[in-house]
Design a protein around this motif. Structure first.
Motif, short mmCIF file in Angstrom:
data_model
loop_
_atom_site.label_atom_id
_atom_site.label_comp_id
_atom_site.label_asym_id
_atom_site.label_seq_id
_atom_site.Cartn_x
_atom_site.Cartn_y
_atom_site.Cartn_z
N GLN A 165 26.85 69.21 20.02
CA GLN A 165 25.47 69.32 20.44
C GLN A 165 25.28 70.55 21.31
OE1 GLN A 165 26.94 66.15 21.80
NE2 GLN A 165 27.68 67.30 23.54
N GLN A 166 24.05 71.04 21.34
CA GLN A 166 23.70 72.19 22.15
C GLN A 166 22.64 71.76 23.16
OE1 GLN A 166 23.82 72.69 18.54
NE2 GLN A 166 25.94 73.21 18.99
N ASN A 167 23.04 71.62 24.40
CA ASN A 167 22.08 71.32 25.45
C ASN A 167 21.30 72.59 25.77
OD1 ASN A 167 23.07 68.48 26.34
ND2 ASN A 167 24.93 69.72 26.35
N ASP A 185 31.12 62.26 23.21
CA ASP A 185 30.58 63.03 22.08
C ASP A 185 29.46 62.30 21.34
OD1 ASP A 185 32.01 61.04 20.87
OD2 ASP A 185 33.43 62.36 19.83
N LYS A 186 29.10 61.10 21.78
CA LYS A 186 27.96 60.38 21.19
C LYS A 186 26.66 60.66 21.94
CE LYS A 186 30.89 56.53 19.64
NZ LYS A 186 32.13 57.05 20.25
N SER A 187 26.72 61.52 22.92
CA SER A 187 25.56 61.81 23.74
C SER A 187 24.52 62.62 22.97
CB SER A 187 25.97 62.60 24.99
OG SER A 187 24.85 62.98 25.74
N GLN A 188 23.27 62.31 23.24
CA GLN A 188 22.19 63.14 22.73
C GLN A 188 22.12 64.41 23.56
OE1 GLN A 188 17.97 62.45 23.88
NE2 GLN A 188 17.68 61.90 21.74
N ALA A 189 21.81 65.53 22.94
CA ALA A 189 21.69 66.79 23.68
C ALA A 189 20.46 66.74 24.58
CB ALA A 189 21.60 67.96 22.71
N ALA A 190 20.59 67.31 25.76
CA ALA A 190 19.45 67.44 26.66
C ALA A 190 18.65 68.67 26.25
CB ALA A 190 19.92 67.56 28.10
N ALA A 191 17.38 68.49 25.93
CA ALA A 191 16.48 69.59 25.57
C ALA A 191 15.33 69.56 26.57
CB ALA A 191 15.98 69.44 24.14
#
Length: 596
Positions: free
Chosen positions: A82-84, A438-444
């Motif tokens: 993911q890309q925060n 690694d199951k975290s949602q990316a912070a946008a």
């Protein structure tokens, strides 16, 4: 580490070595005829891994008309899964035929998710609307400090030692001596911001005692405020230097006790070069604010990282069986019943009507069930630590909060005061989306002035944030003059439930009951152990790191200080999403009492 500057060719930015101690994002002549030029440089090289990165812009306009320049920053971490990201925007008005300088506090994307997984690094991109001279894009790709505290190191300390410090850090790296490992971020004294938010991404600031004496009053004040929020200022002085000569409030005593949630310390050096091995060892393994955001609250079981504030939400089932039942019933309706009953053989054309109607009906039913069960908005709990400093007319606020939401019509909110708002990873539950794996949602996330948007808050989710702000206030507790027994007069703007006070002789006192604004409380003697025990109970809802800092306030006797708790404190509360109903606030206040 060699400093870099940015050479722009054909609209692309290339980073090349430079003699400057700063990271330059752009230095471009936009219009040869008028001499219009843009310079963009980061105050710190490399930029910190959290908080705000201060970026200076110098715009030279040769145009005969006034112009408005826009700056859109995009900070992004580059991870395998993911890309925060953190976006921010700024505007600068530039009068005709003039040079305008501006300092942008650019929020930095944090590497939420699997902190131990493989990362491709981070970048910072800026889109510049060049006031009538077209658009420009500049990108910075630099490794940030990783697996080491975020340190800002001054020119006097870095000039002769930074290369050796970097090599020592690299030799200790778990990556087998990675060349990207750095000891700290360099800066120029004249470029330091006069706002503590511009320093908020660092764990330590290292200055020589002569540099500390040269700082502008506004910069020194910003560093002192940063210390109050948990920063650690290390002053390096030659043999024989006395703390009194540094101009520190409280003199030698300042070095022996906490300053708010942080500390100021002094170390000896020869004035030429730092002791490399000892210096790296001093900071290696120290707590890091980046780790606190990602891992500091992620243990669901009672233990080192347990966060009691989460318990205030109470446990709630995610009711996944309802989703399974709904999909099963919908599948039967839209499948065999639809095909053989509603649109049997010879009337298949009805499928064009029945299928959309079943889908719309099911969607409406699902929305209705969600609204009935979860409602709109959400509920939450907050812990707020407030340090009241009447001498500086400032309150330093650290606010931790958790919330569980139902259906949100909007996740946008405004913060009236300049503040640092950071999401924190939460223990893994079906409701949590920002996690430490690694199951975290990316912070946008996005910030534009006081407005925050993005996924700070989401529908049907649990989220947590930590907020910090320094607000100007005349709030205070005063000691009544000529009273035979210590008597406190409140001008805090909120009602204190109970108050403890340590007098100039080190004796502990407490109030008999609540103290409202404008009222006074006659105190009675109590045991110091009672004060410490009550204070420890009052701060248990805070996270592990914050609780440790708060307990240090009573572990180190600070005479003339008070410790109190309250149920509400509207003047000091940082309000975020309006639709959240905050049902359980715990407020701890402390600081010096104003003597007559």
């Amino acid at each position: 580490m060699k400093p870099l500057y940015c050479l722009v060719l054909g609209g692309l930015a290339f980073l090349v070595p430079s003699a400057h101690a700063q990271l330059s994002l752009a230095n471009e002549l936009l219009d040869k005829a008028s001499g219009t030029r843009i310079e963009l440089r980061s105050v710190f090289d490399p930029i910190p891994p959290t908080g705000f990165a201060p970026v200076r812009a110098v715009i030279t306009s040769g145009s005969s008309r006034d112009s408005t320049w826009t700056f859109d920053f995009h900070s992004q971490t580059q991870h395998y899964r993911q890309q925060n990201s953190q976006d921010s925007s700024f505007k600068v008005g530039v009068p005709a035929n003039s040079t305008q300088s501006a300092l942008f506090l650019v929020p930095v994307a944090v590497e939420y998710g699997d902190a131990h997984g493989y990362s491709y690094g981070s970048n910072l991109t800026v889109h510049v609307g060049a006031g009538g001279f077209g658009d420009r894009h500049y990108t910075e790709h630099r490794p940030r400090v990783k697996n080491f505290p975020a340190i800002a190191i001054s020119p006097a300390l870095a000039d002769s030692s930074i290369n050796k410090l970097n090599k020592e850090v690299q030799s200790r790296s778990s990556g087998g001596g990675s060349r990207t490992e750095t000891f700290g971020s360099q800066f120029k004294l004249d470029d330091l911001p006069e706002d503590w938010l511009g320093l908020s991404g660092f764990d330590f600031i290292m200055l020589s005692h002569t540099e500390w004496a040269k700082l502008r009053p506004g910069v020194r004040r910003a560093i002192e405020q940063w210390v109050h929020f948990g920063g650690k200022l290390h002053l390096y002085a030659t043999t024989g230097t006395q703390a009194a000569s540094l101009g520190l409030t409280g003199g030698e005593e300042t070095l022996k006790r906490p300053i708010g949630l942080g500390r100021i310390s002094m170390f000896e050096w020869d004035g030429k070069e730092l002791a490399i091995t000892g210096t790296v060892s001093r900071y290696s393994g120290e707590p890091r604010r980046e780790v606190d955001l990602i891992e500091g609250r992620t243990s669901i079981a009672v233990g080192t990282n347990h966060w009691d504030l989460i318990d205030q939400l109470t446990e709630r089932s995610f009711a996944s069986w309802q989703v399974i039942l709904f999909l099963l019933v919908f599948g039967i309706l839209v499948g065999p019943i639809n095909l053989f009953v509603l649109a049997p053989s010879g009337r298949r054309h009805r499928l064009f009507i029945t299928t959309p109607l079943l889908s719309i009906g099911a969607s409406v039913l699902m929305i209705g069930v969600i609204l009935i069960q979860d409602g709109t908005g959400g509920v939450g709990a907050r812990f707020i630590a407030i340090e009241v400093d009447p001498a500086a007319a400032t309150a330093h606020i650290t606010q931790e909060q958790v919330s569980r939401t139902g259906v949100l019509l909007s996740g946008a909110f405004e913060i009236k005061q300049p503040a640092l708002v950071e999401p924190v990873a939460m223990p893994d539950t079906p409701w949590v989306k920002l996690k430490a794996d690694d199951k975290s949602q990316a912070a946008a996330l996005r910030q534009s002035g006081p407005l925050r948007t993005g996924n700070y808050f989401q529908s049907r989710a649990e989220q947590g944030q930590i907020l910090r702000a320094a607000i100007s206030t005349r709030a205070r507790l005063e000691l009544k003059a000529n009273a035979s027994t210590p008597t406190l007069i409140s001008a805090l703007g909120c009602t204190l439930s109970e108050i403890y006070y340590i007098d100039k002789d080190g004796i502990a006192w407490k109030s008999a009951g609540p103290l409202a604004t404008g009222a006074e409380a006659v105190l009675a003697k109590c045991e110091m152990s009672e004060l410490r025990s009550t204070w420890k109970t009052n701060v248990t809802r805070s996270s592990t790191k914050l609780q440790k800092h708060l307990e240090e306030q009573t572990a180190n006797l600070q005479r003339g200080h008070f410790f109190a708790n309250a149920a509400t404190a509207a003047p000091f509360t940082l309000d975020t999403l309006p639709s959240i109903r905050w049902q359980a606030d715990q407020i701890a206040l402390f600081g010096p009492v104003l003597a007559p």
